[in-house]
Write an enzyme that holds these catalytic residues in place. Sequence first.
Site, mmCIF file in Angstrom:
data_model
loop_
_atom_site.group_PDB
_atom_site.id
_atom_site.type_symbol
_atom_site.label_atom_id
_atom_site.label_comp_id
_atom_site.label_asym_id
_atom_site.label_seq_id
_atom_site.Cartn_x
_atom_site.Cartn_y
_atom_site.Cartn_z
ATOM 1 N N SER A 67 0.807 -1.233 0.000
ATOM 2 C CA SER A 67 0.000 0.000 0.000
ATOM 3 C C SER A 67 0.832 1.270 0.000
ATOM 4 O O SER A 67 0.294 2.346 -0.247
ATOM 5 C CB SER A 67 -0.936 0.015 1.217
ATOM 6 O OG SER A 67 -0.210 0.167 2.421
ATOM 7 N N LYS A 145 0.789 4.529 6.816
ATOM 8 C CA LYS A 145 0.200 5.367 5.766
ATOM 9 C C LYS A 145 0.843 6.752 5.824
ATOM 10 O O LYS A 145 1.647 7.056 6.695
ATOM 11 C CB LYS A 145 -1.318 5.515 5.963
ATOM 12 C CG LYS A 145 -2.094 4.201 6.080
ATOM 13 C CD LYS A 145 -2.099 3.384 4.802
ATOM 14 C CE LYS A 145 -2.802 2.048 5.009
ATOM 15 N NZ LYS A 145 -2.655 1.153 3.831
#
Length: 238
Positions: A67, A145
């Site tokens: 990701s 993230k």
Amino acid sequence: MTRGPLAWEPPIEEDEPQEAGLPAFATGTRPEGGFFREMPVLVGSALVVVFLLRMLVFQTFYIPSPSMGCEGCPVHTLEIDDKIVVSKLSYRLHDPRRGDIVVFDCPPAAQCHDVPETGNAVRRAFSWFGQRIGIVPPSTEDYIKRVIALPGETVELENGVVFIDGRPLDEPYLPADMRTDAPTSFPQPFVVPEGQLIVFGDNRPNSSDSRRFHAIEQDSVIGRAVVRLWPLDRFGFL
């Protein structure tokens, strides 16, 4: 007649032997096996220091998913099995900043599950200690993230572009053709509550992030990713 200062000499016990050229207090010998008796203390002290450093200052993590990396990214950030160092001190000195790469506890909306502990008490104790010093994978799922929006800001996703307070967000770490599409479950416009953050993965088509689980609690942030340790050919600051 001028006399020089007297040199102090420790008293010599009559029954204490004195080696030639040495005062009595300097003639002691090291006990046999002293080094091996001290070794457990030295090793234990070193482990305690490492444990405290990793608990309070930094921690290492492995990247479990794609990701945070993508083909064509101007800054090819993180790939599966990369090992990174996370600073736990950063956000004691200042608040999170837009663009920071952060590691945080699994948000409740993501419905993560603990990995069940197996084995006897000794194995569980070793596993617990190994997780704390970064040599054993954690029993819970942590996320990594990039910070996109801060408390009080308004986020909107239009035509694949992120808008913050009505202005398009410049994201130089993404390829020019990368779209940030919003699922129907993401409310728009979204005002970030106080004490929370909006976070996205750099690999937008393949990232479970705030578009799915919405804002995260700032208190759930473990720290800021600062260095990639492994692989060595891509070692560097993040």
